[in-house]
Scaffold this motif. Structure first.
Motif, mmCIF file in Angstrom:
data_model
loop_
_atom_site.group_PDB
_atom_site.id
_atom_site.type_symbol
_atom_site.label_atom_id
_atom_site.label_comp_id
_atom_site.label_asym_id
_atom_site.label_seq_id
_atom_site.Cartn_x
_atom_site.Cartn_y
_atom_site.Cartn_z
ATOM 1 N N GLU A 128 -4.823 -2.598 -9.211
ATOM 2 C CA GLU A 128 -4.590 -1.763 -10.542
ATOM 3 C C GLU A 128 -5.886 -2.276 -11.617
ATOM 4 O OE1 GLU A 128 -4.319 -5.767 -12.175
ATOM 5 O OE2 GLU A 128 -2.487 -6.486 -10.264
ATOM 6 N N ASN A 129 -6.991 -1.676 -10.867
ATOM 7 C CA ASN A 129 -7.808 -1.260 -11.239
ATOM 8 C C ASN A 129 -7.751 -0.044 -11.419
ATOM 9 O OD1 ASN A 129 -8.997 -3.447 -12.148
ATOM 10 N ND2 ASN A 129 -10.672 -3.976 -10.563
ATOM 11 N N LEU A 130 -7.315 1.174 -10.218
ATOM 12 C CA LEU A 130 -7.705 1.834 -10.727
ATOM 13 C C LEU A 130 -6.038 2.777 -10.949
ATOM 14 C CD1 LEU A 130 -7.841 3.398 -6.577
ATOM 15 C CD2 LEU A 130 -9.193 3.630 -8.474
ATOM 16 N N THR A 131 -5.343 2.602 -11.423
ATOM 17 C CA THR A 131 -4.673 2.178 -12.144
ATOM 18 C C THR A 131 -4.152 2.738 -13.866
ATOM 19 O OG1 THR A 131 -3.102 0.274 -12.120
ATOM 20 C CG2 THR A 131 -1.841 2.173 -10.440
ATOM 21 N N LYS A 175 0.721 8.490 -4.077
ATOM 22 C CA LYS A 175 -0.437 8.611 -3.100
ATOM 23 C C LYS A 175 -1.714 8.622 -3.521
ATOM 24 C CE LYS A 175 2.038 10.324 0.055
ATOM 25 N NZ LYS A 175 2.075 8.853 1.353
ATOM 26 N N PHE A 176 -2.022 9.221 -4.823
ATOM 27 C CA PHE A 176 -3.037 9.328 -5.546
ATOM 28 C C PHE A 176 -4.345 7.987 -4.958
ATOM 29 C CE2 PHE A 176 -1.945 8.027 -9.879
ATOM 30 C CZ PHE A 176 -2.557 7.072 -10.368
ATOM 31 N N VAL A 177 -3.868 6.684 -5.777
ATOM 32 C CA VAL A 177 -4.620 6.078 -5.165
ATOM 33 C C VAL A 177 -4.435 5.143 -3.768
ATOM 34 C CG1 VAL A 177 -3.565 2.912 -5.765
ATOM 35 C CG2 VAL A 177 -2.789 4.699 -8.138
ATOM 36 N N GLN A 178 -3.754 5.723 -2.760
ATOM 37 C CA GLN A 178 -3.371 5.263 -2.161
ATOM 38 C C GLN A 178 -5.359 5.936 -1.136
ATOM 39 O OE1 GLN A 178 -0.415 6.771 0.809
ATOM 40 N NE2 GLN A 178 1.034 5.037 -0.608
ATOM 41 N N GLU A 179 -4.875 7.586 -1.981
ATOM 42 C CA GLU A 179 -6.184 8.514 -1.610
ATOM 43 C C GLU A 179 -7.634 7.917 -2.199
ATOM 44 O OE1 GLU A 179 -6.026 10.543 1.040
ATOM 45 O OE2 GLU A 179 -4.391 10.038 1.052
ATOM 46 N N ASN A 180 -7.423 7.101 -2.905
ATOM 47 C CA ASN A 180 -9.103 6.616 -3.742
ATOM 48 C C ASN A 180 -9.210 5.536 -2.944
ATOM 49 O OD1 ASN A 180 -9.434 7.915 -6.259
ATOM 50 N ND2 ASN A 180 -7.829 7.707 -6.944
ATOM 51 N N ILE A 181 -8.084 4.722 -2.734
ATOM 52 C CA ILE A 181 -8.668 3.401 -1.899
ATOM 53 C C ILE A 181 -9.216 4.114 -0.149
ATOM 54 C CG2 ILE A 181 -7.565 1.367 -0.538
ATOM 55 C CD1 ILE A 181 -5.337 1.318 -2.853
ATOM 56 N N LYS A 182 -8.671 4.877 0.002
ATOM 57 C CA LYS A 182 -9.126 5.642 1.376
ATOM 58 C C LYS A 182 -10.784 5.861 1.411
ATOM 59 C CE LYS A 182 -4.972 6.472 3.958
ATOM 60 N NZ LYS A 182 -3.752 6.628 4.236
ATOM 61 N N GLN A 183 -10.650 6.842 -0.331
ATOM 62 C CA GLN A 183 -11.634 7.487 0.180
ATOM 63 C C GLN A 183 -13.397 6.131 -0.254
ATOM 64 O OE1 GLN A 183 -11.022 10.998 -2.883
ATOM 65 N NE2 GLN A 183 -10.043 11.945 -0.658
ATOM 66 N N ALA A 184 -12.607 5.503 -0.886
ATOM 67 C CA ALA A 184 -13.956 4.856 -1.980
ATOM 68 C C ALA A 184 -13.921 4.032 -0.704
ATOM 69 C CB ALA A 184 -13.328 4.516 -2.991
ATOM 70 N N GLY A 185 -13.679 3.051 0.120
ATOM 71 C CA GLY A 185 -13.705 2.758 1.294
ATOM 72 C C GLY A 185 -14.699 0.821 0.872
ATOM 73 N N PHE A 201 0.886 -0.973 0.030
ATOM 74 C CA PHE A 201 0.152 -0.364 0.115
ATOM 75 C C PHE A 201 0.927 1.259 0.001
ATOM 76 C CE2 PHE A 201 -2.384 3.713 2.753
ATOM 77 C CZ PHE A 201 -3.467 3.402 1.068
ATOM 78 N N LEU A 202 1.979 1.261 0.807
ATOM 79 C CA LEU A 202 2.789 2.068 0.965
ATOM 80 C C LEU A 202 3.597 2.573 -0.580
ATOM 81 C CD1 LEU A 202 4.106 2.085 4.566
ATOM 82 C CD2 LEU A 202 2.253 3.801 3.643
ATOM 83 N N SER A 203 3.841 1.358 -1.044
ATOM 84 C CA SER A 203 4.662 2.285 -2.438
ATOM 85 C C SER A 203 3.586 2.208 -3.430
ATOM 86 C CB SER A 203 5.225 0.144 -2.746
ATOM 87 O OG SER A 203 3.851 -0.685 -3.209
ATOM 88 N N LEU A 204 2.398 2.374 -3.014
ATOM 89 C CA LEU A 204 1.742 3.314 -4.570
ATOM 90 C C LEU A 204 1.554 4.193 -4.504
ATOM 91 C CD1 LEU A 204 -1.344 1.047 -3.162
ATOM 92 C CD2 LEU A 204 -0.388 0.540 -5.245
#
Length: 51
Positions: free
Chosen positions: A45-48, A21-31, A16-19
């Protein structure tokens, strides 16, 4: 109390930390329900691919 300890500890997950920042934020926000590293990798993968 949540049963999803994996999702609660994303900030400590090496992948997760290697992703980006925008991917990390999307994962957190989308829940999304992230129960294991396999889920996390699939969501990332889907987000990128959409970018």
């Amino acid at each position: 109390m949540s049963d999803n300890h994996f999702a609660e500890n994303l900030d400590k997950n090496e992948y997760f930390l290697s992703l980006p920042k925008f991917v990390q934020e999307n994962i957190k926000q989308a829940g999304p329900k992230v129960c294991c590293e396999e889920d996390l990798r699939r969501i990332a993968e889907n987000l990128t691919q959409k970018q």
